[in-house]
Design a protein around this motif. Structure first.
Motif, PDB file in Angstrom:
ATOM      1  N   PHE A  76       0.858  -1.182   0.000  1.00 59.83           N
ATOM      2  CA  PHE A  76       0.000   0.000   0.000  1.00 59.83           C
ATOM      3  C   PHE A  76       0.891   1.227   0.000  1.00 59.83           C
ATOM      4  CE2 PHE A  76      -2.171   3.362   2.406  1.00 59.83           C
ATOM      5  CZ  PHE A  76      -3.277   3.536   1.606  1.00 59.83           C
ATOM      6  N   ASP A  77       0.567   2.177  -0.844  1.00 56.86           N
ATOM      7  CA  ASP A  77       1.267   3.454  -0.916  1.00 56.86           C
ATOM      8  C   ASP A  77       2.777   3.263  -1.103  1.00 56.86           C
ATOM      9  OD1 ASP A  77       1.146   6.279  -1.007  1.00 56.86           O
ATOM     10  OD2 ASP A  77       1.735   6.422   1.104  1.00 56.86           O
ATOM     11  N   GLY A  78       3.127   2.289  -1.945  1.00 54.74           N
ATOM     12  CA  GLY A  78       4.518   2.095  -2.312  1.00 54.74           C
ATOM     13  C   GLY A  78       5.375   1.323  -1.331  1.00 54.74           C
ATOM     14  N   ARG A  79       4.754   0.698  -0.324  1.00 55.23           N
ATOM     15  CA  ARG A  79       5.556  -0.094   0.608  1.00 55.23           C
ATOM     16  C   ARG A  79       4.776  -1.301   1.104  1.00 55.23           C
ATOM     17  NH1 ARG A  79       5.014   2.532   6.608  1.00 55.23           N
ATOM     18  NH2 ARG A  79       5.469   0.425   7.238  1.00 55.23           N
ATOM     19  N   ARG A  80       5.466  -2.234   1.716  1.00 55.01           N
ATOM     20  CA  ARG A  80       4.834  -3.415   2.299  1.00 55.01           C
ATOM     21  C   ARG A  80       4.543  -3.124   3.764  1.00 55.01           C
ATOM     22  NH1 ARG A  80       2.549  -7.919   1.405  1.00 55.01           N
ATOM     23  NH2 ARG A  80       3.212  -7.794  -0.727  1.00 55.01           N
ATOM     24  N   TRP A  81       3.323  -3.406   4.182  1.00 55.15           N
ATOM     25  CA  TRP A  81       2.882  -3.221   5.560  1.00 55.15           C
ATOM     26  C   TRP A  81       2.711  -4.607   6.193  1.00 55.15           C
ATOM     27  CZ3 TRP A  81       1.510   1.761   7.501  1.00 55.15           C
ATOM     28  CH2 TRP A  81       1.582   2.777   6.557  1.00 55.15           C
ATOM     29  N   GLU A  82       3.227  -4.760   7.389  1.00 53.66           N
ATOM     30  CA  GLU A  82       3.075  -5.984   8.181  1.00 53.66           C
ATOM     31  C   GLU A  82       2.374  -5.568   9.469  1.00 53.66           C
ATOM     32  OE1 GLU A  82       4.257  -9.033   7.202  1.00 53.66           O
ATOM     33  OE2 GLU A  82       5.332  -8.340   5.415  1.00 53.66           O
ATOM     34  N   GLN A  83       1.199  -6.151   9.737  1.00 56.54           N
ATOM     35  CA  GLN A  83       0.406  -5.682  10.873  1.00 56.54           C
ATOM     36  C   GLN A  83      -0.119  -6.824  11.723  1.00 56.54           C
ATOM     37  OE1 GLN A  83      -1.303  -1.564   9.012  1.00 56.54           O
ATOM     38  NE2 GLN A  83      -2.807  -3.148   9.358  1.00 56.54           N
ATOM     39  N   ASP A  84      -0.162  -6.589  13.034  1.00 61.27           N
ATOM     40  CA  ASP A  84      -0.872  -7.431  13.996  1.00 61.27           C
ATOM     41  C   ASP A  84      -2.100  -6.618  14.403  1.00 61.27           C
ATOM     42  OD1 ASP A  84       1.110  -9.461  14.072  1.00 61.27           O
ATOM     43  OD2 ASP A  84       2.282  -8.265  15.470  1.00 61.27           O
ATOM     44  N   GLU A  85      -3.281  -7.082  14.005  1.00 64.31           N
ATOM     45  CA  GLU A  85      -4.503  -6.323  14.237  1.00 64.31           C
ATOM     46  C   GLU A  85      -5.362  -6.970  15.326  1.00 64.31           C
ATOM     47  OE1 GLU A  85      -5.091  -4.474   9.787  1.00 64.31           O
ATOM     48  OE2 GLU A  85      -6.402  -6.128  10.380  1.00 64.31           O
ATOM     49  N   THR A  86      -5.913  -6.135  16.190  1.00 66.23           N
ATOM     50  CA  THR A  86      -6.883  -6.541  17.197  1.00 66.23           C
ATOM     51  C   THR A  86      -8.178  -5.801  16.904  1.00 66.23           C
ATOM     52  OG1 THR A  86      -5.170  -6.895  18.863  1.00 66.23           O
ATOM     53  CG2 THR A  86      -7.415  -6.583  19.668  1.00 66.23           C
ATOM     54  N   TYR A  87      -9.275  -6.545  16.814  1.00 66.07           N
ATOM     55  CA  TYR A  87     -10.590  -5.973  16.526  1.00 66.07           C
ATOM     56  C   TYR A  87     -11.414  -5.912  17.807  1.00 66.07           C
ATOM     57  CZ  TYR A  87      -9.721  -6.527  11.549  1.00 66.07           C
ATOM     58  OH  TYR A  87      -9.199  -6.420  10.288  1.00 66.07           O
ATOM     59  N   PHE A  88     -11.984  -4.733  18.076  1.00 69.04           N
ATOM     60  CA  PHE A  88     -12.850  -4.511  19.229  1.00 69.04           C
ATOM     61  C   PHE A  88     -14.286  -4.330  18.750  1.00 69.04           C
ATOM     62  CE2 PHE A  88      -8.769  -3.055  20.705  1.00 69.04           C
ATOM     63  CZ  PHE A  88      -8.730  -3.430  22.040  1.00 69.04           C
ATOM     64  N   LEU A  89     -15.234  -4.683  19.584  1.00 69.89           N
ATOM     65  CA  LEU A  89     -16.624  -4.340  19.358  1.00 69.89           C
ATOM     66  C   LEU A  89     -16.829  -2.912  19.840  1.00 69.89           C
ATOM     67  CD1 LEU A  89     -19.560  -5.005  18.661  1.00 69.89           C
ATOM     68  CD2 LEU A  89     -19.795  -5.946  20.982  1.00 69.89           C
ATOM     69  N   GLY A  90     -17.530  -2.108  19.067  1.00 70.93           N
ATOM     70  CA  GLY A  90     -17.886  -0.759  19.471  1.00 70.93           C
ATOM     71  C   GLY A  90     -19.367  -0.523  19.203  1.00 70.93           C
ATOM     72  N   ARG A  91     -20.003   0.235  20.064  1.00 66.51           N
ATOM     73  CA  ARG A  91     -21.419   0.589  19.904  1.00 66.51           C
ATOM     74  C   ARG A  91     -21.549   2.103  19.978  1.00 66.51           C
ATOM     75  NH1 ARG A  91     -25.412  -3.009  18.396  1.00 66.51           N
ATOM     76  NH2 ARG A  91     -24.889  -5.071  19.121  1.00 66.51           N
ATOM     77  N   THR A  92     -22.399   2.651  19.105  1.00 64.33           N
ATOM     78  CA  THR A  92     -22.646   4.091  19.125  1.00 64.33           C
ATOM     79  C   THR A  92     -24.100   4.371  18.781  1.00 64.33           C
ATOM     80  OG1 THR A  92     -21.905   6.245  18.304  1.00 64.33           O
ATOM     81  CG2 THR A  92     -21.987   4.456  16.699  1.00 64.33           C
ATOM     82  N   GLN A  93     -24.600   5.485  19.276  1.00 64.91           N
ATOM     83  CA  GLN A  93     -25.925   5.991  18.905  1.00 64.91           C
ATOM     84  C   GLN A  93     -25.794   7.004  17.773  1.00 64.91           C
ATOM     85  OE1 GLN A  93     -28.843   4.872  20.404  1.00 64.91           O
ATOM     86  NE2 GLN A  93     -27.456   3.404  21.352  1.00 64.91           N
ATOM     87  N   THR A  94     -24.550   7.439  17.513  1.00 63.81           N
ATOM     88  CA  THR A  94     -24.277   8.487  16.529  1.00 63.81           C
ATOM     89  C   THR A  94     -24.188   7.897  15.127  1.00 63.81           C
ATOM     90  OG1 THR A  94     -23.005   9.661  18.203  1.00 63.81           O
ATOM     91  CG2 THR A  94     -22.671  10.328  15.918  1.00 63.81           C
ATOM     92  N   LEU A  95     -24.933   8.480  14.187  1.00 62.22           N
ATOM     93  CA  LEU A  95     -24.882   8.005  12.807  1.00 62.22           C
ATOM     94  C   LEU A  95     -24.103   8.942  11.895  1.00 62.22           C
ATOM     95  CD1 LEU A  95     -28.552   6.771  12.365  1.00 62.22           C
ATOM     96  CD2 LEU A  95     -26.539   5.471  13.087  1.00 62.22           C
ATOM     97  N   ASP A  96     -23.982  10.192  12.289  1.00 61.24           N
ATOM     98  CA  ASP A  96     -23.278  11.175  11.467  1.00 61.24           C
ATOM     99  C   ASP A  96     -21.778  10.988  11.602  1.00 61.24           C
ATOM    100  OD1 ASP A  96     -25.681  12.348  10.659  1.00 61.24           O
ATOM    101  OD2 ASP A  96     -25.719  13.640  12.428  1.00 61.24           O
ATOM    102  N   VAL A  97     -21.087  11.100  10.462  1.00 63.53           N
ATOM    103  CA  VAL A  97     -19.631  10.971  10.474  1.00 63.53           C
ATOM    104  C   VAL A  97     -18.995  12.283  10.024  1.00 63.53           C
ATOM    105  CG1 VAL A  97     -19.622   8.472  10.139  1.00 63.53           C
ATOM    106  CG2 VAL A  97     -19.614   9.966   8.146  1.00 63.53           C
TER     107      VAL A  97
END
Length: 165
Positions: free
Chosen positions: A84-105
């Protein structure tokens, strides 16, 4: 840099759900190859001595403008490697659950790289994800989301294995 560990980047991602159980995904592309696009969850690299939870909250705020969310448990772990973007990325990813009442970004907090590589955000239903032919990361997100909605969060993070591009 402390966010790098043996050449790998620690990343916190959030499966952000609204009151209707739709998930917020970002639409990205490689600036070097704009025709290659995909959808992905908000999140990014841990900075300095920051913890994963703090990184998850900061990244959601920067990428979506949503600051009112309840961060839940860790759902999944994924190792990934991609160009991506001209280089190799190596990642350890952790996914969290998130909850929101907000819909606008609000994308005004995007970094320069995000401004050059993200062209939108969208709330998706699980059914829409199951039907789409577009690329979504992690690659099994639709099924993982269906299981999450049907069974609730896992007792401990589920390893998703390694994804290489």
């Amino acid at each position: 840099m402390s966010e790098e560990r043996a050449g790998r980047r620690r990343v916190a991602r959030v499966v952000l759900l609204d009151p209707a159980d739709r998930v917020l995904l970002m639409h990205g592309f490689d600036p070097a190859e704009p025709s290659r696009t995909w959808w992905f969850t908000p999140g990014g690299g841990v900075e300095g001595e920051e913890g994963l939870e703090a990184a998850a909250l900061r990244e959601v705020a920067e990428e979506t403008g949503i600051t009112r969310l309840r961060l839940g448990p860790r759902l999944w772990r994924r190792d990934c490697s991609f160009r991506f973007d001209g280089r190799r990325w190596e990642q350890d990813e952790t996914y969290f659950l998130g909850r929101t009442q907000t819909l606008d970004v609000d994308i005004s907090g995007h970094t320069d790289l995000e401004r050059r590589s993200v062209n939108g955000l969208r709330w998706w239903t699980c059914e829409e994800l199951l039907r789409t032919r577009e690329t979504v990361y992690p690659i099994r997100l639709a099924g993982l989301l269906r299981t999450l909605l049907d069974e609730g969060p896992p007792l401990s993070p589920i390893p998703l294995g390694t994804e290489r591009d």
